[in-house]
Design an enzyme around this catalytic site. Structure first.
Site, PDB file in Angstrom:
ATOM      1  N   CYS A 112       0.338   0.708   9.467  1.00  0.00           N
ATOM      2  CA  CYS A 112       1.037  -0.694   9.460  1.00  0.00           C
ATOM      3  C   CYS A 112       2.380  -0.432   8.676  1.00  0.00           C
ATOM      4  CB  CYS A 112       0.258  -1.517   8.558  1.00  0.00           C
ATOM      5  SG  CYS A 112       0.571  -3.246   8.549  1.00  0.00           S
ATOM      6  N   HIS A 113       2.687  -0.763   7.552  1.00  0.00           N
ATOM      7  CA  HIS A 113       3.999  -0.760   6.881  1.00  0.00           C
ATOM      8  C   HIS A 113       3.858   0.839   6.033  1.00  0.00           C
ATOM      9  CE1 HIS A 113       3.853  -5.123   7.540  1.00  0.00           C
ATOM     10  NE2 HIS A 113       5.386  -4.975   7.427  1.00  0.00           N
TER      11      HIS A 113
END
Length: 183
Positions: A112-113
């Protein structure tokens, strides 16, 4: 799958605001496969997760960055969530830990991030990677080849896009860590 990672020790680097599923689910899969996991954080005590749109559960920190060394671990996992990697990339000790780990050649997994911290560590140039779509430009500007795929492996890097990718992400981490010869 049980016992496949017996004797392997895996660091999960996180701070407040980690996406709960992106820490808890890979951790469970790794432990179910026999690995020992440790939560590493800039601060001791507990860190609080983020569960979709609100605060989630707390998890106990096993070691602070002052106490942990990349050489103590067989792999590193970087969960996402917007808050967590944004704070980690502003923490020089976290960036140094990630950079040293990336250079070790041992499996380094980010979802994800999570790749934001890899960008800050300056280790993504020339790598094929994926992430949450909003990081695409950041990764490209840092020299990565961004693709929209569930799980991407480039040498020792494993990247995934989002919580829906966790089963494949976790499986790939297990496979790569199992391939490490016992030292």
């Amino acid at each position: 799958m049980a016992g496949k990672l017996k004797g392997k020790k895996i660091a999960i680097l996180a701070t407040d605001g980690f996406e709960q599923a992106e820490l808890a689910e890979p951790r469970k899969a790794l432990e179910d496969a026999g690995a020992t996991t440790e939560i590493i954080s800039p601060k001791g005590g507990e860190i609080k997760g983020w569960k979709l749109k609100d605060w989630g559960d707390k998890v106990k920190v096993n070691r602070t960055l002052d106490e942990a060394r990349p050489s103590d671990y067989d792999a590193l996992v970087l969960p996402g969530g917007v808050i967590n990697p944004d704070h980690l990339r502003m923490e020089p000790k976290a960036v140094s830990f990630v950079k040293e780990f990336a250079q070790s050649g041992k499996p380094l997994a980010a979802i994800c991030h999570g790749p934001w911290t890899l960008v800050e560590a300056g280790v993504v140039k020339g790598r094929k990677m994926t992430s949450w779509p909003s990081l695409r430009t950041d990764l490209k500007n840092a020299g990565a080849n961004w693709v929209d795929e569930q799980v991407v492996v480039d040498e020792n890097f494993i990247t995934s896009r989002k919580p829906d990718d966790i089963p494949g992400f976790s499986q790939k981490i297990i496979e790569m860590v199992a391939d490490i010869s016992t030292s």
